[in-house]
Write a protein that holds these residues in place. Structure first.
Motif, mmCIF file in Angstrom:
data_model
loop_
_atom_site.group_PDB
_atom_site.id
_atom_site.type_symbol
_atom_site.label_atom_id
_atom_site.label_comp_id
_atom_site.label_asym_id
_atom_site.label_seq_id
_atom_site.Cartn_x
_atom_site.Cartn_y
_atom_site.Cartn_z
ATOM 1 N N GLY A 100 41.702 28.871 36.383
ATOM 2 C CA GLY A 100 41.521 27.427 36.335
ATOM 3 C C GLY A 100 40.047 27.052 36.391
ATOM 4 N N LYS A 101 39.760 25.746 36.197
ATOM 5 C CA LYS A 101 38.356 25.346 36.111
ATOM 6 C C LYS A 101 37.638 25.413 37.448
ATOM 7 N N TRP A 102 38.356 25.378 38.580
ATOM 8 C CA TRP A 102 37.676 25.451 39.872
ATOM 9 C C TRP A 102 37.430 26.888 40.302
ATOM 10 N N PHE A 103 38.278 27.827 39.893
ATOM 11 C CA PHE A 103 38.149 29.203 40.342
ATOM 12 C C PHE A 103 37.513 30.119 39.301
ATOM 13 N N ASN A 104 37.446 29.680 38.055
ATOM 14 C CA ASN A 104 36.811 30.463 37.001
ATOM 15 C C ASN A 104 36.132 29.495 36.029
ATOM 16 N N PRO A 105 35.089 28.784 36.482
ATOM 17 C CA PRO A 105 34.504 27.715 35.659
ATOM 18 C C PRO A 105 33.833 28.213 34.383
ATOM 19 N N PHE A 106 33.385 29.458 34.346
ATOM 20 C CA PHE A 106 32.693 29.972 33.166
ATOM 21 C C PHE A 106 33.617 30.794 32.274
ATOM 22 N N ASN A 107 34.918 30.827 32.611
ATOM 23 C CA ASN A 107 35.920 31.547 31.838
ATOM 24 C C ASN A 107 35.548 33.016 31.652
ATOM 25 N N LEU A 108 35.051 33.616 32.727
ATOM 26 C CA LEU A 108 34.675 35.029 32.681
ATOM 27 C C LEU A 108 35.912 35.899 32.513
ATOM 28 N N GLY A 109 35.776 36.964 31.787
ATOM 29 C CA GLY A 109 36.867 37.904 31.608
ATOM 30 C C GLY A 109 37.941 37.456 30.644
ATOM 31 N N LYS A 110 37.666 36.446 29.829
ATOM 32 C CA LYS A 110 38.720 35.963 28.933
ATOM 33 C C LYS A 110 39.147 37.035 27.934
ATOM 34 N N ASP A 111 38.240 37.966 27.625
ATOM 35 C CA ASP A 111 38.576 39.031 26.682
ATOM 36 C C ASP A 111 39.165 40.257 27.370
ATOM 37 N N ASP A 112 38.738 40.511 28.629
ATOM 38 C CA ASP A 112 39.183 41.711 29.335
ATOM 39 C C ASP A 112 39.461 41.387 30.797
ATOM 40 N N MET A 113 40.462 40.552 31.042
ATOM 41 C CA MET A 113 40.768 40.093 32.395
ATOM 42 C C MET A 113 41.186 41.238 33.309
ATOM 43 N N ALA A 114 41.907 42.222 32.789
ATOM 44 C CA ALA A 114 42.361 43.335 33.625
ATOM 45 C C ALA A 114 41.170 44.085 34.214
ATOM 46 N N SER A 115 40.130 44.292 33.410
ATOM 47 C CA SER A 115 38.931 44.976 33.898
ATOM 48 C C SER A 115 38.213 44.143 34.956
ATOM 49 N N MET A 116 38.126 42.829 34.742
ATOM 50 C CA MET A 116 37.463 41.953 35.715
ATOM 51 C C MET A 116 38.236 41.926 37.038
ATOM 52 N N GLN A 117 39.559 41.916 36.960
ATOM 53 C CA GLN A 117 40.355 41.911 38.180
ATOM 54 C C GLN A 117 40.181 43.211 38.953
ATOM 55 N N LYS A 118 40.104 44.316 38.235
ATOM 56 C CA LYS A 118 39.895 45.612 38.889
ATOM 57 C C LYS A 118 38.531 45.653 39.581
ATOM 58 N N LYS A 119 37.508 45.122 38.918
ATOM 59 C CA LYS A 119 36.174 45.070 39.519
ATOM 60 C C LYS A 119 36.170 44.183 40.756
ATOM 61 N N GLU A 120 36.904 43.065 40.683
ATOM 62 C CA GLU A 120 36.960 42.163 41.829
ATOM 63 C C GLU A 120 37.622 42.841 43.032
ATOM 64 N N VAL A 121 38.691 43.575 42.793
ATOM 65 C CA VAL A 121 39.366 44.280 43.878
ATOM 66 C C VAL A 121 38.438 45.326 44.486
ATOM 67 N N LYS A 122 37.736 46.075 43.638
ATOM 68 C CA LYS A 122 36.819 47.094 44.143
ATOM 69 C C LYS A 122 35.674 46.472 44.941
ATOM 70 N N ASN A 123 35.108 45.384 44.436
ATOM 71 C CA ASN A 123 34.033 44.716 45.167
ATOM 72 C C ASN A 123 34.543 44.099 46.459
ATOM 73 N N GLY A 124 35.762 43.590 46.451
ATOM 74 C CA GLY A 124 36.354 43.042 47.668
ATOM 75 C C GLY A 124 36.548 44.109 48.723
ATOM 76 N N ARG A 125 37.012 45.277 48.324
ATOM 77 C CA ARG A 125 37.186 46.384 49.280
ATOM 78 C C ARG A 125 35.841 46.836 49.834
#
Length: 174
Positions: A100-125
């Protein structure tokens, strides 16, 4: 993971910025004396530390309830009226990732969302482990993480984990 990433940035940034003179030195306190934990608060904010604690609890409660509602009823948050902000809470269609526009204002990962989510989980850990390290350092040395890293760079053999074991419980385990 997201809160841990923000938390570690909030722990380190005031100490660094206060030391550099970017913010007043009196506000560049180490995290465990800044009022985040009500009984240890020493800095004067706009309200007393207990009030700030409860305001934070209410705001986190709101965010978690919104997340839970979207999880139980996907897409429902775009329909529930909320001061005209409801379209921003519409999400990505995947309850596990808000988007959504509040949580992803720049529409990052629109082409490869699975990779961005994996990076987010790794950075969160990684951030969760960093927070654990900040807590242990605070308990053992009584200093902030930036001071500890500066001390270690200046004296790698005198300021390290092994040298500080003696401060844990008053006796070295070796």
């Amino acid at each position: 993971g997201r809160w841990a990433m923000l938390g570690v940035a909030g722990i380190v940034a005031p100490e660094i910025l206060g030391g550099m003179g970017v913010i007043p030195e009196s506000t560049g306190l180490v995290w465990f004396t800044s009022g985040a934990i009500p009984p240890q608060g020493t800095f004067d904010y706009w309200a007393n530390p207990m009030t700030i604690f409860w305001v934070n609890m209410c705001m986190m409660n709101f965010a978690e309830i919104k997340r839970g509602q979207d999880y139980w009823f996907p897409g429902s948050q775009a329909e529930t009226p909320l001061l005209g902000w409801e379209k921003g809470f519409g999400g990505s269609g995947n309850p596990a990732y808000p988007g959504g526009k509040w949580f992803n204002p720049f529409n990052l990962g629109k082409d490869d969302m699975a990779s961005m989510q994996k990076k987010e989980v790794k950075n969160g850990r990684l951030a969760m482990m960093a927070f654990l390290g900040c807590m242990v350092q605070a308990a053992v040395t009584g200093e902030g993480p930036w001071k500890n890293i500066c001390d270690h760079v200046a004296d790698p053999f005198g300021a390290n984990m092994l040298a500080n074991f003696g401060a844990i419980g008053g006796a070295s385990p070796f």
